[in-house]
Design an enzyme around this catalytic site. Structure first.
Site, PDB file in Angstrom:
ATOM      1  N   GLU A  78      13.345 -69.301  47.346  1.00  0.00           N
ATOM      2  CA  GLU A  78      11.947 -68.500  46.388  1.00  0.00           C
ATOM      3  C   GLU A  78      11.842 -68.665  48.200  1.00  0.00           C
ATOM      4  O   GLU A  78      11.246 -70.306  47.963  1.00  0.00           O
ATOM      5  CB  GLU A  78      11.690 -69.513  45.571  1.00  0.00           C
ATOM      6  CG  GLU A  78      12.138 -68.764  44.352  1.00  0.00           C
ATOM      7  CD  GLU A  78      12.151 -67.463  43.940  1.00  0.00           C
ATOM      8  OE1 GLU A  78      11.290 -66.900  45.015  1.00  0.00           O
ATOM      9  OE2 GLU A  78      13.271 -66.893  43.378  1.00  0.00           O
ATOM     10  N   CYS A 110       2.533 -69.466  47.857  1.00  0.00           N
ATOM     11  CA  CYS A 110       2.915 -69.104  48.751  1.00  0.00           C
ATOM     12  C   CYS A 110       2.448 -67.513  48.776  1.00  0.00           C
ATOM     13  O   CYS A 110       3.555 -66.881  49.700  1.00  0.00           O
ATOM     14  CB  CYS A 110       4.670 -69.164  48.260  1.00  0.00           C
ATOM     15  SG  CYS A 110       4.802 -68.863  46.442  1.00  0.00           S
TER      16      CYS A 110
HETATM   17  P1  NAD Z   1       9.408 -77.807  52.166  1.00  0.00           P
HETATM   18  O1  NAD Z   1      10.587 -76.792  52.484  1.00  0.00           O
HETATM   19  O2  NAD Z   1       9.023 -78.456  54.027  1.00  0.00           O
HETATM   20  O3  NAD Z   1      10.116 -78.830  51.245  1.00  0.00           O
HETATM   21  C1  NAD Z   1      10.421 -78.249  50.496  1.00  0.00           C
HETATM   22  C2  NAD Z   1      12.055 -79.527  49.221  1.00  0.00           C
HETATM   23  O4  NAD Z   1      12.793 -78.845  49.961  1.00  0.00           O
HETATM   24  C3  NAD Z   1      11.350 -80.431  49.131  1.00  0.00           C
HETATM   25  O5  NAD Z   1      11.895 -81.037  48.643  1.00  0.00           O
HETATM   26  C4  NAD Z   1      12.439 -81.189  50.462  1.00  0.00           C
HETATM   27  O6  NAD Z   1      11.938 -82.906  50.871  1.00  0.00           O
HETATM   28  C5  NAD Z   1      13.270 -80.173  50.809  1.00  0.00           C
HETATM   29  N1  NAD Z   1      14.168 -80.320  52.141  1.00  0.00           N
HETATM   30  C6  NAD Z   1      12.883 -79.999  53.960  1.00  0.00           C
HETATM   31  N2  NAD Z   1      14.050 -79.540  54.200  1.00  0.00           N
HETATM   32  C7  NAD Z   1      15.088 -79.472  53.961  1.00  0.00           C
HETATM   33  C8  NAD Z   1      17.156 -79.437  54.057  1.00  0.00           C
HETATM   34  N3  NAD Z   1      17.427 -79.036  55.174  1.00  0.00           N
HETATM   35  N4  NAD Z   1      17.790 -79.662  52.703  1.00  0.00           N
HETATM   36  C9  NAD Z   1      17.890 -79.863  51.588  1.00  0.00           C
HETATM   37  N5  NAD Z   1      16.318 -79.960  51.066  1.00  0.00           N
HETATM   38  C10 NAD Z   1      15.417 -80.042  52.191  1.00  0.00           C
HETATM   39  O7  NAD Z   1       8.216 -77.241  51.940  1.00  0.00           O
HETATM   40  P2  NAD Z   1       6.557 -78.128  50.771  1.00  0.00           P
HETATM   41  O8  NAD Z   1       5.482 -77.784  52.275  1.00  0.00           O
HETATM   42  O9  NAD Z   1       6.832 -78.534  50.301  1.00  0.00           O
HETATM   43  O10 NAD Z   1       6.508 -76.120  50.754  1.00  0.00           O
HETATM   44  C11 NAD Z   1       6.052 -74.824  50.984  1.00  0.00           C
HETATM   45  C12 NAD Z   1       6.259 -74.007  50.899  1.00  0.00           C
HETATM   46  O11 NAD Z   1       6.852 -73.588  49.998  1.00  0.00           O
HETATM   47  C13 NAD Z   1       5.910 -72.666  52.099  1.00  0.00           C
HETATM   48  O12 NAD Z   1       6.256 -72.409  52.791  1.00  0.00           O
HETATM   49  C14 NAD Z   1       5.716 -71.869  50.364  1.00  0.00           C
HETATM   50  O13 NAD Z   1       5.048 -70.956  51.318  1.00  0.00           O
HETATM   51  C15 NAD Z   1       7.015 -71.998  49.868  1.00  0.00           C
HETATM   52  N6  NAD Z   1       6.638 -71.582  48.611  1.00  0.00           N
HETATM   53  C16 NAD Z   1       7.576 -70.704  47.841  1.00  0.00           C
HETATM   54  C17 NAD Z   1       7.286 -70.478  46.561  1.00  0.00           C
HETATM   55  C18 NAD Z   1       7.861 -69.228  46.085  1.00  0.00           C
HETATM   56  O14 NAD Z   1       7.795 -68.875  44.818  1.00  0.00           O
HETATM   57  N7  NAD Z   1       8.602 -68.064  47.083  1.00  0.00           N
HETATM   58  C19 NAD Z   1       6.859 -71.110  45.505  1.00  0.00           C
HETATM   59  C20 NAD Z   1       5.601 -71.998  46.181  1.00  0.00           C
HETATM   60  C21 NAD Z   1       6.199 -72.602  47.979  1.00  0.00           C
END
Ligand code: NAD
Length: 474
Positions: A249, A283
């Protein structure tokens, strides 16, 4: 105010020699010390979840439903404290954090109800020549161990979106919440155990994505990865997860089209919410608004006037609309994108200003499609208003995106509504609403770079189960 943070491994709350601070994004006060998992803790958490696999598979549906229902009730009883946790860790305004807790309660109930509806069908085997004497049917079985990785922006409800359907379907889970906002996930874990969840069925580990998250995903005992977060992290996770099942997502630059026939009152009111709720760190935040030229000036004036009234301030104050962004770096990035757009010819009719982590509500005009603020995910309180010649041009620009999460159309023309539904390559199309609309039981997810798979209890359960076909040769 200080909290004790722990990991949950094999039913025990544990610390770690490695730690990092959890801070309040508004006051910068330290809220507590987070234990960070090393390879041993990742291994122990997956071992516990693997051990719980058989227990969970054999737990009857009524029991799984009861655990989820009890947890929903327990959250209701601590609604104010859960809201407070979200506000303190994420800097989300109280009014939105409060709604997130309401949604999480309802979401747990949806999952509890779906737990009782997981079933297959019979297959008319005699439709195939030579199979007349066979009886066939299929059923759904839990996949096993699920690795769930969640972002900072909905630290309770997006965890529920993964953990609740996983339990409803009879799986065990290792959860890694975002390290800056781990409290609501920890509280959820505590309440699930108190509600009777088998001890090893939910394990919670903390730490950064590239180390702890990737170690978890790469473990061969994990059957499925379910991730919510940014596109770059999603791409890395897909690569690291090999042949495991996966749900992603991801982000978007969601757009809305305001047609000439639109109810402008409704469009302005909903676009204000969609563009600025939680400072655009959603998002499905509204980032691009395409407006028919006949109503452009009226919409621009009314939208800008409404955005000007938004209250910037303390997230704990129930009247506050705009709060600090999650980090100063993120606020600086948003500022850099807006400054660059303005250097390239865009105009900020409102905002464009940063004070520390606060980014003022920003309304841009005269933007071009190749600007970052238009074509990439801005994830800040920044929205571009773009006039279009006609409905067809509006739909074409709306759909011209690397993302495809949700889209919104304001129109009173039913023909236009159906044209938009057909033309848009997105996971959801909201007629007379913004793309930001979501009820938690609907199928939700993206096309293109916005992801793979769908959430919403019924749909997440489909992703989190395998179909087994059975055939009797009579
Ligand atoms: P992020 O991608 O930086 O981190 C999200 C999670 O992933 C965190 O727990 C982080 O520690 C982990 N993570 C990061 N890199 C990783 C890797 N290489 N391997 C494993 N885990 C990893 O995102 P964020 O800044 O916390 O959230 C914002 C983003 O999330 C925005 O792009 C937003 O659009 C998206 N988002 C999408 C939805 C949806 O339902 N489509 C909902 C909410 C947020």
């Amino acid at each position: 105010m200080s909290y004790t943070y722990k990991m949950l491994i094999a039913g025990h709350w544990t610390g770690s020699a490695r730690t990092q601070e959890v801070r309040n994004p508004f006051s910068n006060e330290v809220l507590g010390t987070l234990p960070v998992a090393g390879p041993e803790e990742v291994n122990e958490a997956v071992s516990a979840a693997e051990h719980a696999r058989a227990v969970m598979k054999n737990l009857p549906a009524h029991e799984r439903a009861r655990i989820l229902m009890r947890t929903a009730e327990a959250i209701t009883e601590m609604h104010a404290e859960m809201t407070r946790r979200i506000v303190l860790e994420s800097g989300k305004a109280w009014k939105w954090a409060h709604i997130e807790v309401d949604r999480a309660v309802e979401n747990l109930r949806f999952a509890a109800e779906e737990a009782k509806r997981i079933h297959g069908e019979t297959v008319p085997m005699d439709a195939s020549a030579g199979s007349e004497n066979r009886i066939g049917y299929w059923l759904r079985e839990p996949v096993g161990v699920i690795a769930a990785i969640t972002p900072f922006n909905f630290p309770l409800n997006l965890v529920v979106h993964k953990v609740a359907p996983a339990i409803a379907a009879g799986n065990s889970v290792v959860l890694k919440p975002a390290p800056g906002t781990p409290g609501p996930a920890q509280e959820l874990g505590r309440l699930l155990l108190e509600a009777g969840l088998p001890e090893e069925a939910l394990n919670i580990i903390h730490g950064g994505g590239p180390d702890v998250g990737e170690a978890l995903i790469r473990d061969d005992r994990v059957a499925m990865v379910t991730f919510t977060g940014s596109v770059p992290a999603g791409k890395k996770i897909k690569e690291a997860s090999g042949l495991k099942k996966i749900t992603l997502e991801l982000g978007s630059n969601s757009g809305t089209l305001v047609d000439a026939s639109a109810d402008i009152d409704l469009a302005v009111q909903r676009c204000i919410m969609g563009s600025f709720a939680y400072n655009g760190q959603v998002c499905i935040s509204v980032q691009r608004i395409y407006i028919h030229r006949e109503v452009f000036e009226e919409f621009l004036d009314r939208f800008t006037a409404a955005a000007r009234k938004l209250i910037i301030g303390d997230p704990m104050d129930p009247t506050t609309d705009i709060t600090p962004m999650i980090s100063e770096q993120e606020a600086e990035r948003a500022e850099a994108w807006v400054t660059r757009a303005c250097a390239q010819g865009a105009r900020a009719v409102l905002g464009g200003k940063r004070e520390g982590r606060i980014f003022h509500p920003t309304v841009l005009i005269d933007v071009r499609p190749e600007m970052d603020v238009v074509c990439n995910e801005v994830f800040a309180p920044v929205v571009s208003l773009i006039p279009v010649q006609d409905f067809e041009q509006g739909i074409s620009l709306l759909d011209d995106s690397q993302y495809g999460l949700q889209a919104g159309i304001f129109t009173r023309d039913i023909h236009h509504a159906f044209l938009a539904i057909k033309a848009l390559n997105a996971g959801g199309v909201m007629i007379n609403d913004v793309p930001t609309y979501r009820a938690d039981h609907m199928p939700y997810g993206g096309n293109k770079n916005s992801g793979i798979g769908r959430e919403g209890a019924r749909f997440a359960i489909e992703e989190m189960t395998n179909i087994k076909f059975v055939c009797f040769n009579l």
